[in-house]
Design an enzyme around this catalytic site. Sequence first.
Site, mmCIF file in Angstrom:
data_model
loop_
_atom_site.group_PDB
_atom_site.id
_atom_site.type_symbol
_atom_site.label_atom_id
_atom_site.label_comp_id
_atom_site.label_asym_id
_atom_site.label_seq_id
_atom_site.Cartn_x
_atom_site.Cartn_y
_atom_site.Cartn_z
ATOM 1 N N ALA A 24 -12.433 -9.972 5.500
ATOM 2 C CA ALA A 24 -13.637 -10.604 6.028
ATOM 3 C C ALA A 24 -13.306 -11.771 6.948
ATOM 4 O O ALA A 24 -12.274 -12.424 6.797
ATOM 5 C CB ALA A 24 -14.521 -11.079 4.878
ATOM 6 N N GLY A 69 -10.493 -7.485 1.834
ATOM 7 C CA GLY A 69 -11.277 -6.280 2.089
ATOM 8 C C GLY A 69 -10.502 -5.202 2.814
ATOM 9 O O GLY A 69 -10.826 -4.021 2.717
ATOM 10 N N GLU A 72 -8.908 -3.342 0.146
ATOM 11 C CA GLU A 72 -9.969 -2.598 -0.543
ATOM 12 C C GLU A 72 -10.354 -1.348 0.239
ATOM 13 O O GLU A 72 -10.648 -0.298 -0.346
ATOM 14 C CB GLU A 72 -11.177 -3.503 -0.770
ATOM 15 C CG GLU A 72 -10.908 -4.562 -1.837
ATOM 16 C CD GLU A 72 -12.062 -5.533 -2.016
ATOM 17 O OE1 GLU A 72 -12.500 -5.716 -3.166
ATOM 18 O OE2 GLU A 72 -12.519 -6.123 -1.010
ATOM 19 N N GLU A 92 -8.175 -12.870 -2.500
ATOM 20 C CA GLU A 92 -9.452 -13.586 -2.634
ATOM 21 C C GLU A 92 -9.363 -14.845 -3.498
ATOM 22 O O GLU A 92 -10.019 -15.850 -3.200
ATOM 23 C CB GLU A 92 -10.511 -12.635 -3.205
ATOM 24 C CG GLU A 92 -11.050 -11.618 -2.217
ATOM 25 C CD GLU A 92 -10.193 -10.368 -2.094
ATOM 26 O OE1 GLU A 92 -10.629 -9.410 -1.447
ATOM 27 O OE2 GLU A 92 -9.073 -10.358 -2.659
#
Length: 222
Positions: A24, A69, A72, A92
């Site tokens: 992000a 992300g 992910e 994170e």
Amino acid sequence: LRFDEKVRVVVFKSEVKGVFCAGADLKERAKMDDAEVGHFVKRLRNLMDEIAALPVPTIAAIDGYALGGGLELALACDLRVAASSAKMGLIETTRGLLPGAGGTQRLPRCVGIGLAKELIFTGRQIDGQQAFSMGLVNHTVPQNSEGDAAYQRALTLAKEILPQAPFAVKMGKLAINRGMEVDIASGMAIEGMCYAQNIPTRDRQEGMAAFKEKRPPQFIGK
């Protein structure tokens, strides 16, 4: 892609050299209020679920950084190939967050609970070789001068899948994905249902005929 019967395999790669996906944009996220952040992450989680639910095999070609992300996204794929120099991590917790787009669920299913907890708790970044040793990626390759070694290996892997019966591959993916979420007896039932759908296909008949006639099968996906 979900409804295009010509698609046999989907490969995820980046057009940015040295970066698969850096996660992000934290500068953008910093401008959001709490409600906007929650909505953003929910949409991101839904996107990863949609990728994971694609009926055909998916391969992530990790030629650079796959962080937060970005990792992910790779975890939402069926298979992962990484350059040995690639850097991966669910970072994170180093930003006061926790993985919110499937990382807490898909990473332990991939590498086991203990390793997943260690990687998430520490926010550690690992390279492609370390990722391979713990089973996070299927293959690791030395990076080339073009910076697309993982993508080239992913294409080779895709080409191994392409000749196989498309519907059988789809049913195999469905049986594995659904079966991994239930007890083994229920998983056997799921396998049986997937197999039953495959029995009347023309490809199954073609596979049997090709074996009998000692020739390569010509599958059509029906």
